[in-house]
Structures are given as structure tokens and as C-alpha cells.
Design an enzyme around this catalytic site. Structure first.
Site, PDB file in Angstrom:
ATOM      1  N   THR A 284       0.852  -1.187   0.000  1.00  0.00           N
ATOM      2  CA  THR A 284       0.000   0.000   0.000  1.00  0.00           C
ATOM      3  C   THR A 284       0.882   1.228   0.000  1.00  0.00           C
ATOM      4  O   THR A 284       1.856   1.310   0.750  1.00  0.00           O
ATOM      5  CB  THR A 284      -0.931   0.016   1.229  1.00  0.00           C
ATOM      6  N   PHE A 286       1.095   5.108   0.815  1.00  0.00           N
ATOM      7  CA  PHE A 286       0.458   6.140   1.638  1.00  0.00           C
ATOM      8  C   PHE A 286       1.010   7.498   1.216  1.00  0.00           C
ATOM      9  O   PHE A 286       2.166   7.592   0.811  1.00  0.00           O
ATOM     10  CB  PHE A 286       0.781   5.937   3.111  1.00  0.00           C
TER      11      PHE A 286
END
Ligand code: PEP
Ligand code: MN
Length: 699
Positions: A284, A286
Site C-alpha cells: 500500500t 500512503f
């Protein structure tokens, strides 16, 4: 066996271990302090040393591995530990060179918010990003993404760490919506490898699990394992860290959570199974957002993110991308997202390798801006997604030439063009300046294009008063070849007792009238909160003279993808006017048309003094189209035709005049409104309409 002696031997060994651990940690602390010193040194010097020197890092790893071997320690272990240590050092230096995560002037720590609780992947991203800045930041977990964005935009937090895309599930639209809506800037990014684990209170066989809880996305990424567990209830719950915490607080051994290894540690749970996601390589990305962008040191390899709105014509996106490519910029991402306010219209999100503070990147962005309708720089920040980013050049040096600490004094300007260039170099505006853009910019409103050879004529009543009034005015404007219909709905009146306009009801009437005759409409906005809703209906927004330096309004107008007509303030110099336009441009919106409407002088014969000299001055200083409104300057209808001719003679790109079906009964500005006959005579006098006039051939 003497168990007493054994015990004391063990205790002694443990004590010795404790002492060694202290020494290791002390040594690490000493190392971090030295790294900070190096960062401060780099910050103070203009030297060309890059922050990350791959060759030096490789040398160091080889050296410590060698030390490890000589000391009889596993070389792989030493290398692994040092990779972490070096990564941490880079972050410490980045912190110093971007200023992100520094305490404020009073020594107050910066507040960083993330979604969830300790052990959440968002927490890991935040902790990783602000590593080495622990004494100047504090991390707080909040419940949901919107709360994070709002905490930053309201000033309750300095930074928020928001998930923006995942290698398996793609973009996270909610984060983009928050960045757009709250006008946030990107100051950092972080990539976290997501390893989902099955966590329980205690060790036990998988078959004893009765319920699995986690965040919805996590559950959907582990479907394979969940399907294999028979008779298990799967329940979505807050986020991964909160699910882990619930397993601990519920004390039900048949309940499991899907969460990180960190969550197992944070809530003292047993890791029953690691790596349970269906697909490997689950990462992921960010972003770290703030209210303002930062200017990272040029020695940091950076990425810059943009939002771009292109013109509605073939090849428009390509033109923007080519402008970037022609300057040698590498795009690392291009994604389109539908606009919420306009069906089948898209905004493009672009990441490029480079720092907007680098003069070459800035030049490329200017070139891209010239091709775009909307271009907002969301920020430049140290890159995490590209292994080998080209090393940034040393601060201040734009070319390969060695930095010269004392440039020779500039030669005295020789030509008029040089005089202008010198003058413009000192102005408080850059995007509006002619310096970066030789060609006139064009702004399209419906079928009309401001900035070209054909003058664009805007006409209509001062205020929208009724359906009959605005319909009649629209027909007259159209019939004589006007290009844009005007009408005030939110009126800036000197007296609070004067007619204030019909507001949104008036806007609906104006839109209806525009549709009826096929003309685009322009109307004034007074309040930032009205900008987006009015932009959904009107084709062009007017910022009136009294609001020229209403900075909140200018910023709001900069955030929408709608042409803006910016009138000159009653007491504003040309440079203040251009600096006001700069606000709109700097916030993304590249479609600005300036409008000269007269200024306050000692002269009282006219309502205001029409400063026509501003037109050639603006055209020299700026590439933006400039039009003239003689109605508000003269205040009396009989001078309008002469002033219109004069405006076009000095190079105005268009005109705006007030026209009313019955000026004597007008609720505002009656004395300056042209009658329909006056309007027809003016248009006849100005000559045949150009290509956009439908009945052009008849006149
Ligand atoms: C207008 O255009 O109706 C108006 C109020 O203009 P200004 O802001 O130039 O006075
Ligand atoms: Mn008016």
C-alpha cells in the site's frame, strides 16, 4: 546439580545481555545524533553531495559485513541490520532537508494523524515516515479517513498519513476526494508491505476458530484462507488494528483477527498464521498530506504530483504530456478520475520524477500549464516508489556547469525587451507573467475564445431581475452578435438596503435564458462557499472589483475548473491585479480573463476613471487575456460607444457592457445600461461579428 548456582549463572548472563543491549541502543542513539549533525551540515552547505549515495552505502555494508565476519558474527545478519540503520539515517536527513515533521517555533511537537490504532498498517506507515523525528512529532490514531483530512484542513493536525493506492485493489478514491475537496498538499509518501496474519489469543488448531474479524479490504484479500475454514463467521470490523484489539478485549479464544505482526505485538496476540493473503506482493502506498506544500532540498530525489484538466479538443492530453516529455521529465504515474461535477469529464493525476523547485522542472510545468485548462501542483516530496531515481543536481545549479558562488553583475540591459524582462523578473507573480510565456493565452467560454484576434463581447443586465427581463435581454444580446450573456445574481451593493440579487433563483433564470439563445453565461460570486455550486451552473465566474483581493475567494476560484473573469479593484495597481490573478493560477485554475472596469481617482465627472493605459501595460506584463468594461467606469450610457472603440484600439481582447430592456426601471445600474437600440447601434458600429456570430453573413 546445584540449581542455585545454575540460576545465578543464568541471571548473570541475562544481566550481561541487558548491559550489551544498552550499549547497542546507546551506540545507535549516538549514531543517530551524528547523522543529524551530518544533515545539519548538509543543510547549511551548498555542496553538491547527494543525500543518498548508493556507492557509499554499498561500501559501508561491505565494510560492516567484513567486520562481522572478522568478529565471528553472521554477515547476512549484520548486512540486514545495517540496511535498516541506513534507511533510518536517510529518513533523518530527509526530515532535516524537507522540514516535514519539525516542531514549531515554540517547540510544540507536530501532530501526525493516521487511521486506526497502533498496529494498523497506517500506523506503520506513519511511524516509518517520521522515523528519527520521534522527539518532534506525536502520532494520533483517528477513526476514519475523512476525520484525518479534516483534522489537517482545520489546523487540528499538521500532517495526515492517508492510504492512496494498493497493488492489489488499486486507487483509494476517498483519499483523492479528500485531497481535492480540502485542498490538501502532498509532502511525503511511504510504501508499506502488507503482510496479513491470522491472530488469536493463544496457540490452537485452525479448526477451532469460529469467527474472523477485520477490515473489509483485508477480509477480501484473504478469501482463499477464509473459504477453507469451514463453518466460520466472517465479520467486517473497523480496521485491522481495532480488530486485533477486540480479540484481546473479548477474551474469546475462538475469535481471530486478520492484522499485522505489529498488531500482534501491540495487543499481545498469538500469530497463528503469517502471509495469509491470496496474492503475494500486497503493498500500500500512503501519502503524507499537509495544508501547505514544502520545498524539499534539491539534493533529495523527489517526485512531484499534479492534477491536470485538459481542454476539450483532440490531442489535449497529449499536448500536456509532450510538454513534460520535451523537458526530459519521466512520468511515473498517469491516472484519470471522473469529475464529480461534470459527467464524462475527467481530471488527470500525474506523478513525475523531479522537484518543482528545480528550475528545469519549473520550466516544464510552465510549458504544461500553457497547454492545460487546469494544473495544480499537489507537491514535491522524497520519492519511495522508484528504486533508482536520477540523482538530483546540487542546490542552485541548474546545469552541469560548476556552481559559481559569486555571479558577475548582470550587464546593463540594452534593448527594450531586456528592460521589460528585468522588470518582470522582480514582480510578485510568475504564472501570470509574460516572462514564462511569450504567446497570449486563450480562454474558452462556450464557443467564445478570449485572447484571440476576435474581440469577445459580453453583454446583459447588471442584475437578473425576473424571467421576462433576462429572457428579453438574452434575445437582444444574441440577436446583435454578443458572445456571452452576463447577469448578476449575487450583487455586491454598497448599501445593505439596495437590491441584493436573486441568488440561486436568479442563476437558474440566467442559465435558462442562456440555454434559450445558445449563449454561455457569466455571473459574479461573492463568497468562497458559492464558488463550486455556481461553477456547476455558470460557464464563467466573475470576481468583482470589490473582491479583487478577497484571497479566500481567489483561492476558491483557483480550485475549480471554470474560467474566471477577474475585475480590477477600484484602488488596485496593475501589479496588484496581476498578483491577484496569480492566486487563481497558483491554485490550479489556468483560465483567467482580466477585466479593466475603471479606478478611483479625483475625477468625479465619470463614475470611475477608465484606465485604458492598463490594457497595453497588462498585455506587456502578462499573457492573460484582458477585456474592458466601460459601463461601470463611465456610469452613464452615452459615453459607452466611444469608450468601447477606444478599448479595442488599445488592444483589449473584448468588452463587457450592461444592457437592459428598460433601463429606467432597472433595480441596479440603470443609468449606465444601454437600451436595446443603443446596444444594436453599438454592435453595428463595432463592425460585423467574427466567425462565432451565427448570422454573421447577413451583416
Ligand atoms: C458588475 O459587473 O455588475 C459589477 C458589480 O462590477 P464591478 O465589480 O466592476 O463594480
Ligand atoms: Mn452593474
Amino acid at each position: 546439580m546445584n540449581s542455585e548456582a545454575e540460576r545465578s549463572g543464568l541471571a548473570g548472563a541475562r544481566e550481561a545481555l541487558d548491559a550489551v543491549d544498552r550499549r547497542i541502543v546507546d551506540a545507535l542513539a549516538e549514531r543517530v545524533a551524528l547523522v543529524r549533525g551530518v544533515a545539519d551540515h548538509k543543510l547549511a552547505s551548498e555542496a553538491a553531495e547527494p543525500v543518498r549515495d548508493a556507492a557509499r552505502e554499498e561500501d559501508l555494508l561491505t565494510r560492516v559485513a567484513e567486520l562481522g565476519r572478522a568478529a565471528g558474527v553472521d554477515q547476512a545478519l549484520v548486512a540486514r541490520l545495517y540496511r535498516e540503520i541506513l534507511d533510518h539515517s536517510v529518513r533523518v536527513q530527509e526530515g532535516a532537508l524537507t522540514g516535514v515533521g519539525a516542531a514549531d517555533v515554540e517547540g510544540q511537537r507536530a501532530r501526525v494523524v493516521y487511521e486506526g490504532a497502533p498496529g494498523a498498517f497506517s500506523h506503520m506507515a506513519a511511524a516509518q515516515h517520521f522515523a528519527g523525528r520521534e522527539d518532534s512529532v506525536r502520532l494520533d490514531g483517528l477513526d476514519h479517513l475523512r476525520a484525518l483530512g479534516e483534522a489537517v484542513s482545520d489546523g487540528d493536525a499538521d500532517y495526515a498519513v492517508l492510504p492512496i493506492e494498493n497493488t492489489l485493489s488499486g486507487t483509494i478514491p476517498e483519499t483523492w476526494d479528500l485531497i481535492d475537496e480540502l485542498d490538501l498538499r502532498l509532502v511525503g509518501e511511504e510504501v508499506i508491505t502488507v503482510e496479513h496474519c491470522l491472530l488469536t489469543l493463544e496457540p490452537m488448531p485452525l479448526t477451532h476458530i469460529r469467527r474472523v474479524i477485520s477490515r473489509e479490504q483485508a477480509l477480501s484479500q484473504c478469501r482463499g484462507l477464509l473459504r477453507s475454514l469451514e463453518g466460520v463467521e466472517v465479520q467486517a470490523f473497523g480496521n485491522t488494528a481495532l480488530s486485533a484489539r477486540k480479540v484481546q478485549t473479548d477474551q474469546d479464544p475462538s475469535q481471530a483477527a486478520i492484522a499485522s505482526l505489529e498488531a500482534a505485538r501491540a495487543y499481545d496476540l498469538h500469530v497463528l498464521k503469517r502471509g495469509i493473503a491470496d496474492l503475494a506482493d500486497n503493498r500500500t502506498r500512503f501519502v503524507v498530506v499537509a495544508r501547505e506544500a514544502v520545498t524539499p532540498d534539491l539534493r533529495l530525489p523527489c517526485k512531484t504530483s499534479l492534477v491536470v484538466g485538459t481542454r476539450h479538443e483532440p490531442g489535449a492530453l497529449l499536448a500536456v504530456l509532450n510538454a513534460l516529455a520535451d523537458h526530459g521529465l519521466n512520468l511515473s504515474k498517469l491516472e484519470s478520475r471522473p469529475r464529480r461535477d461534470m459527467p464524462w469529464d475527467y481530471m488527470f493525476y500525474v506523478d513525475l520524477e523531479g522537484n518543482a523547485a528545480d528550475p528545469e522542472v519549473a520550466e516544464a510545468l510552465d510549458a504544461a500549464r500553457a497547454e492545460a485548462r487546469f494544473l495544480k501542483v499537489l507537491g514535491s516530496y522524497p520519492a519511495r516508489t522508484t528504486e533508482k531515481l536520477a540523482k538530483a543536481r546540487p542546490a542552485g545549479a541548474a546545469s552541469a556547469a560548476p556552481a559559481d558562488p559569486a555571479p558577475p553583475p548582470a550587464p546593463a540591459p540594452t534593448s527594450e525587451a531586456e528592460v521589460v524582462r528585468e522588470l518582470l523578473a522582480r514582480k510578485p507573480y510568475r504564472l501570470a507573467s509574460r516572462l514564462g510565456r511569450a504567446e497570449d493565452s486563450r480562454v474558452r467560454v462556450g464557443d467564445a475564445e478570449f485572447g484571440g484576434a476576435e474581440p469577445i463581447i459580453i453583454a446583459g443586465p447588471c442584475s437578473v431581475e425576473s424571467r421576462e427581463q433576462v429572457m428579453a435581454a438574452a434575445a437582444a444580446v444574441h440577436d446583435q452578435g454578443g458572445h456571452v450573456l452576463r447577469g448578476g445574481c449575487f450583487k455586491p451593493r454598497t448599501s445593505p438596503y439596495a437590491f441584493q440579487g436573486l441568488g440561486y433563483e436568479g442563476l437558474e433564470l440566467l442559465a435558462e435564458a442562456g440555454r434559450a439563445v445558445g449563449l454561455p453565461i457569466v455571473t459574479e460570486v461573492l463568497h468562497p462557499k458559492d464558488v463550486a455550486p455556481v461553477a456547476r451552473i455558470a460557464d464563467m465566474l466573475q470576481i468583482g472589483a470589490r473582491n479583487m483581493q478577497n484571497f479566500a475567494l481567489l483561492k476558491a476560484a483557483g480550485a475549480v475548473d471554470r474560467p474566471v473573469m477577474l475585475k480590477r479593484g477600484l484602488m488596485a495597481s496593475v501589479d496588484e491585479w496581476l498578483a491577484a490573478a496569480e492566486y487563481v493560477l497558483a491554485h490550479g485554475n489556468q483560465q483567467v480573463v482580466l477585466c479593466e472596469r475603471g479606478i478611483r481617482t479625483f475625477e468625479t465627472a465619470t463614475r470611475n476613471t477608465l484606465d485604458l493605459s492598463s490594457v497595453p501595460v497588462v498585455r506587456e506584463r502578462s499573457h492573460l487575456p484582458v477585456i474592458v468594461d466601460p459601463s461601470h467606469a463611465a456610469g452613464t450610457r452615452r459615453w459607452i460607444p466611444d469608450l468601447c472603440r477606444a478599448a479595442l484600439a488599445v488592444g483589449a481582447h473584448g468588452l463587457m457592457v450592461e444592457v437592459h430592456p428598460c433601463p429606467a426601471e432597472a433595480l441596479s445600474d440603470g443609468p449606465q445600461a444601454l437600451t436595446f437600440e443603443g446596444w444594436a447601434a453599438l454592435m453595428a458600429d463595432l463592425g460585423p461579428p467574427g466567425p462565432t456570430g451565427e448570422e454573421g453573413e447577413e451583416r
